[in-house]
Write a protein that holds these residues in place. Structure first.
Motif, PDB file in Angstrom:
ATOM      1  N   GLY A 109       0.816  -1.215   0.000  1.00  0.00           N
ATOM      2  CA  GLY A 109       0.000   0.000   0.000  1.00  0.00           C
ATOM      3  C   GLY A 109       0.847   1.260   0.000  1.00  0.00           C
ATOM      4  O   GLY A 109       0.536   2.242  -0.684  1.00  0.00           O
ATOM      5  N   THR A 110       1.930   1.234   0.764  1.00  0.00           N
ATOM      6  CA  THR A 110       2.838   2.385   0.801  1.00  0.00           C
ATOM      7  C   THR A 110       3.489   2.586  -0.562  1.00  0.00           C
ATOM      8  O   THR A 110       3.564   3.715  -1.062  1.00  0.00           O
ATOM      9  CB  THR A 110       3.904   2.202   1.890  1.00  0.00           C
ATOM     10  OG1 THR A 110       3.245   2.087   3.154  1.00  0.00           O
ATOM     11  CG2 THR A 110       4.876   3.365   1.924  1.00  0.00           C
ATOM     12  N   ALA A 129       8.179   8.535   4.134  1.00  0.00           N
ATOM     13  CA  ALA A 129       8.551   8.318   2.724  1.00  0.00           C
ATOM     14  C   ALA A 129       7.902   9.381   1.836  1.00  0.00           C
ATOM     15  O   ALA A 129       8.551   9.912   0.937  1.00  0.00           O
ATOM     16  CB  ALA A 129       8.137   6.918   2.287  1.00  0.00           C
ATOM     17  N   LEU A 130       6.648   9.698   2.097  1.00  0.00           N
ATOM     18  CA  LEU A 130       5.977  10.748   1.314  1.00  0.00           C
ATOM     19  C   LEU A 130       6.624  12.117   1.532  1.00  0.00           C
ATOM     20  O   LEU A 130       6.794  12.883   0.581  1.00  0.00           O
ATOM     21  CB  LEU A 130       4.491  10.816   1.674  1.00  0.00           C
ATOM     22  CG  LEU A 130       3.631   9.728   1.059  1.00  0.00           C
ATOM     23  CD1 LEU A 130       2.254   9.696   1.722  1.00  0.00           C
ATOM     24  CD2 LEU A 130       3.512   9.929  -0.438  1.00  0.00           C
ATOM     25  N   ARG A 131       6.988  12.406   2.773  1.00  0.00           N
ATOM     26  CA  ARG A 131       7.680  13.682   3.039  1.00  0.00           C
ATOM     27  C   ARG A 131       8.995  13.746   2.265  1.00  0.00           C
ATOM     28  O   ARG A 131       9.380  14.804   1.773  1.00  0.00           O
ATOM     29  CB  ARG A 131       7.938  13.851   4.531  1.00  0.00           C
ATOM     30  CG  ARG A 131       6.736  14.319   5.311  1.00  0.00           C
ATOM     31  CD  ARG A 131       7.093  14.765   6.720  1.00  0.00           C
ATOM     32  NE  ARG A 131       7.723  13.719   7.519  1.00  0.00           N
ATOM     33  CZ  ARG A 131       7.050  12.811   8.223  1.00  0.00           C
ATOM     34  NH1 ARG A 131       5.727  12.830   8.254  1.00  0.00           N
ATOM     35  NH2 ARG A 131       7.697  11.910   8.940  1.00  0.00           N
ATOM     36  N   ARG A 132       9.693  12.640   2.174  1.00  0.00           N
ATOM     37  CA  ARG A 132      10.990  12.605   1.501  1.00  0.00           C
ATOM     38  C   ARG A 132      10.863  12.949   0.025  1.00  0.00           C
ATOM     39  O   ARG A 132      11.755  13.559  -0.552  1.00  0.00           O
ATOM     40  CB  ARG A 132      11.615  11.231   1.698  1.00  0.00           C
ATOM     41  CG  ARG A 132      12.929  10.991   1.033  1.00  0.00           C
ATOM     42  CD  ARG A 132      14.146  11.506   1.784  1.00  0.00           C
ATOM     43  NE  ARG A 132      14.283  11.073   3.147  1.00  0.00           N
ATOM     44  CZ  ARG A 132      14.930   9.983   3.544  1.00  0.00           C
ATOM     45  NH1 ARG A 132      15.491   9.176   2.681  1.00  0.00           N
ATOM     46  NH2 ARG A 132      15.014   9.703   4.832  1.00  0.00           N
ATOM     47  N   ILE A 177       4.116   5.540  -5.662  1.00  0.00           N
ATOM     48  CA  ILE A 177       4.118   5.528  -7.131  1.00  0.00           C
ATOM     49  C   ILE A 177       3.079   6.493  -7.676  1.00  0.00           C
ATOM     50  O   ILE A 177       3.358   7.245  -8.615  1.00  0.00           O
ATOM     51  CB  ILE A 177       3.910   4.089  -7.647  1.00  0.00           C
ATOM     52  CG1 ILE A 177       5.171   3.263  -7.356  1.00  0.00           C
ATOM     53  CG2 ILE A 177       3.585   4.082  -9.144  1.00  0.00           C
ATOM     54  CD1 ILE A 177       4.998   1.771  -7.549  1.00  0.00           C
ATOM     55  N   THR A 178       1.886   6.519  -7.092  1.00  0.00           N
ATOM     56  CA  THR A 178       0.859   7.438  -7.589  1.00  0.00           C
ATOM     57  C   THR A 178       1.236   8.889  -7.332  1.00  0.00           C
ATOM     58  O   THR A 178       0.745   9.787  -8.012  1.00  0.00           O
ATOM     59  CB  THR A 178      -0.527   7.158  -6.971  1.00  0.00           C
ATOM     60  OG1 THR A 178      -0.460   7.323  -5.561  1.00  0.00           O
ATOM     61  CG2 THR A 178      -1.018   5.779  -7.332  1.00  0.00           C
ATOM     62  N   GLN A 179       2.127   9.110  -6.380  1.00  0.00           N
ATOM     63  CA  GLN A 179       2.597  10.470  -6.099  1.00  0.00           C
ATOM     64  C   GLN A 179       3.866  10.819  -6.880  1.00  0.00           C
ATOM     65  O   GLN A 179       4.456  11.868  -6.682  1.00  0.00           O
ATOM     66  CB  GLN A 179       2.825  10.650  -4.602  1.00  0.00           C
ATOM     67  CG  GLN A 179       1.553  10.545  -3.793  1.00  0.00           C
ATOM     68  CD  GLN A 179       0.509  11.544  -4.225  1.00  0.00           C
ATOM     69  OE1 GLN A 179       0.770  12.740  -4.309  1.00  0.00           O
ATOM     70  NE2 GLN A 179      -0.682  11.062  -4.542  1.00  0.00           N
TER      71      GLN A 179
END
Length: 82
Positions: free
Chosen positions: A25-26, A77-80, A31-33
């Motif tokens: 899910g992560t 991970a998204l923040r990175r 990938i979608t981001q």
């Protein structure tokens, strides 16, 4: 075993099969981001692997046989990547 405060049938569990859904899910979210969108094939896979490993939360502070790289941290991970 049973977890205090939870109804019967809820148990604490662990393992790779338990973690697979969280990691998948992560990865789908990353990938979608657009994570690694400028890379192809094996380079993108390695980038995503490294991203997850470097942002995992690990109470031991290092890779261990018990916890591997640690607990996947989707927010980190998204923040990175932003």
């Amino acid at each position: 075993g049973p977890i205090f405060g939870f109804p019967d049938g809820y148990n604490l569990d662990q393992g790779t099969s338990f973690a697979a859904g969280y990691v998948s899910g992560t990865l789908a979210t990353l990938i979608t981001q657009g994570a690694g969108q400028d890379l192809d094939g094996a380079e993108r896979v390695e980038y995503l692997r490294s991203l997850l490993q470097s942002t995992a939360r690990n109470p031991f502070g290092r890779v261990t046989p018990e916890l591997g790289y640690g607990i996947v941290d989707a927010a980190a991970a998204l923040r990175r990547i932003t």
